[in-house]
Structures are given as C-alpha cells and as structure tokens.
Design a protein around this motif. Sequence first.
Motif, PDB file in Angstrom:
ATOM      1  N   ALA A   1      -4.549  -0.356   7.248  1.00  0.00           N
ATOM      2  CA  ALA A   1      -4.158  -0.671   5.880  1.00  0.00           C
ATOM      3  C   ALA A   1      -3.788  -2.133   5.685  1.00  0.00           C
ATOM      4  O   ALA A   1      -3.743  -2.608   4.541  1.00  0.00           O
TER       5      ALA A   1
ATOM      6  N   ASN B   1      -5.240   4.070  -0.995  1.00  0.00           N
ATOM      7  CA  ASN B   1      -5.031   2.624  -0.920  1.00  0.00           C
ATOM      8  C   ASN B   1      -4.641   1.991  -2.254  1.00  0.00           C
ATOM      9  O   ASN B   1      -4.993   0.858  -2.550  1.00  0.00           O
TER      10      ASN B   1
ATOM     11  N   ASN C   1       0.851  -1.185   0.000  1.00  0.00           N
ATOM     12  CA  ASN C   1       0.000   0.000   0.000  1.00  0.00           C
ATOM     13  C   ASN C   1       0.893   1.244   0.000  1.00  0.00           C
ATOM     14  O   ASN C   1       1.773   1.383   0.861  1.00  0.00           O
TER      15      ASN C   1
END
Length: 388
Positions: free
Chosen positions: A249, A263, A69
């Motif tokens: 995340a 993201n 990410n």
Amino acid sequence: MSEHEPQVHGHCDARFAAVREAFEENFRDRDELGAALAVTVDGTTVVDLWGGWADAARTRPWDRDTLVNVWSTTKGPVALCAHVLADRGLLDLDAPVAAYWPEFAAAGKEKVLVRHLLSHRAGLAGLREPHSVAQLYDWELTTARLAATEPWWEPGTRSGYHALTYGFLVGEVVRRVSGLLPGAFLEREVTGPLGIDFTVGLPEKESGRAARLVRPRAAPAGEQARVFGQLAPAALAALTNPVVGATEANTPEWRAAEIPAANGHGTARAIAALYGVFAGRGAYGGRRVLSPEAAERVREGQGSCRDLVLGAGFAHDTEVGLGLWLSGPNGSYGPNPRAVGHDGFGGSCGLADPEAGVSLGYAMNRMGPHIADDPRKTALVKALYSAL
C-alpha cells in the motif's frame, strides 16, 4: 499529555472531552503512531483531531491534511456510488448482475443479484486461480476473471467477506451503468460537489500528503500457521490471493491503481463526511446525495449469520446491509443496533447512526492485526456514545 507523547491538535467541543481523552489514550496506551479523528452531529463537526507521526521514523508530523490509505473503509463510499445510481432509477438492486454485465452470467452466476454483490453474498470472496498483486492492478483482467469464475458457495444464502473482490464487483456494475470507474464517479457525483478530501487511489500530485502505513506487529509463526490452517478455501482465497499489506500500500503502483475495496485515501474528516451522507439520511453539507428512502435502504439487513470468511475471527454472528455492516447486538458501531459502518484492515473506521445524527471517521497508519473492531476504534466509539 507528557512532553514525550505526541501532541494532539485540532478542535473538540467540550461536550466530547471524553472522545479527546480516548484519542490521546490511543497514543499513550494502545501503540498509536499517527492518527486523525472526526465526528459530526447533525452535519456539524464537533470533533476534528489529529496527532502523532506520518512515518515510522517519526520525521514527519501528522498534520491537519495528512491523507492515508484506509483499506476497507473505502467500501462505504463505493456502495454509495451504487445507491446513487439506484436512486436515479439507473440500477435495480434486485436485478441480475448479468443484466448490466453480460459476461458475469458464466459459471452458474446468471441468477446472482446486484444486492448480493453489495452484501458480500455473491460467493465470489476470492478468485480460484492465483492472482498476483500486479494483476490486481489490472482492472480489465481482474473483472474478467471474476466474471468467469465459479462461486465458492450458493449465492444469496450466506455472507462471506469479499475483502478485495467487492470493489471490482460493485465497481464494474457502476462502470457498466455510468461509464465511469467508481473513483471517477464518486468524484463527479459526491466528493467534488461536496469538497470532500477522499479519492480511490491517490493522484501522484498528492503523494506528499500521504502517511506511510506501518505493518502490524507479527504474530508468532506458529500462531499464524494455526489461524491459516483453520480457514476454509473461500476464506483463504479472500484473504491471501493475493496477500496485500502495508508494504504494497505504500508503493506508487498501489496508489496509481483502482482497487475500490481497499485503496481509498482520505482524511478522517473526509470519512466522517462520506459516512455523514448515511447519517444525514441522504443529505450532507446542505446537499442531498440520496433520497431518504435510498439512504435507509443501505442498512437493509440481508440476514444474520456466521460470516464464511471472517467467522473464525468473531465469537458472534454478523449482519451486512446493502453495503455497510449493521452494529447489531455486538455493538460494533455503538449501542444502536441499526447504526452502520465499515472498518478498514488494521484499524480505520467510518460510522453512521441516523437515529443519533452522528457520523465518525477514524484513520491511522500503525496497523493493528484486526480486520475489524480494533481496540483503538472501539475505545473511540465507546467514548463518543458516552458523550451523547
């Protein structure tokens, strides 16, 4: 490197030995855990390196195709989606947002222009009502709340970093014009045709390739309180409503959602390719994605100022173009003030310098405390320009 340090793998042209050295120094001197770096010059890959670990426990080596990410480094590809539509005459960057998204005209926003969304000047850096992480995963709810909310400042007058809202704002315009969410549009128009390993969100089938993010080392509680106590209400809304970080995340829910400001998942190679479209004046890999004029428009400065959200963290003014930040006199993206790029929370970066024909992608999993200009990224950029 010693036998106790992570091994660095990949390729680096001899001319860019200083870049490899800086990459290795990040592991040795700057607390790197796992990372990858790619550089292209005139569309040719001259640096493609990776090393370290994909998890905090150091059980999974970071390999050639590890994904991670990359937070706000995603914003460059999302801006690219809007510019593709504008280049085709389907989106007017000088038109009111409400021309494409009628509900957006509420609460005095009828004169907010599409260019204001791209340049963090819409006054919508965060929502005024509490918004949870779970609600952030709900596209319809989040965009409806943004359409209904009142700006924090007069739109068009100043930039204020739209940390999470940027992707919903630009992304909803992309959806209203194209019928596709930005992740699907990016795949159809850019990453699919060019074979670029980058997605908004992460398909479950790819989760085994994803590195786990590691949170920044915590600042002392008193220091955190001092910093947050200095933030204006708009900045607090942008950075803390909701609070997201490594813990969120790493979850399947985050990866399954569409959060186009934060993201995107990809390799450093993929970041270098996407920013390579801007470095190549609209072309990459033998394909034209944007006209040269449209590519140039991305770095059309919208006015230098002390950012209303990030200003407390910088000792200088900054300037945003139409989707990317200008390197400017502070040299965030190298010595060319017209170079552009975007950093991701904790360290990642994409860079494009059309004059030098250079793009760079950097991705890592041990997050630093910086929203921008992480020392690891700064060392890599400095080494790159020393070799040009």
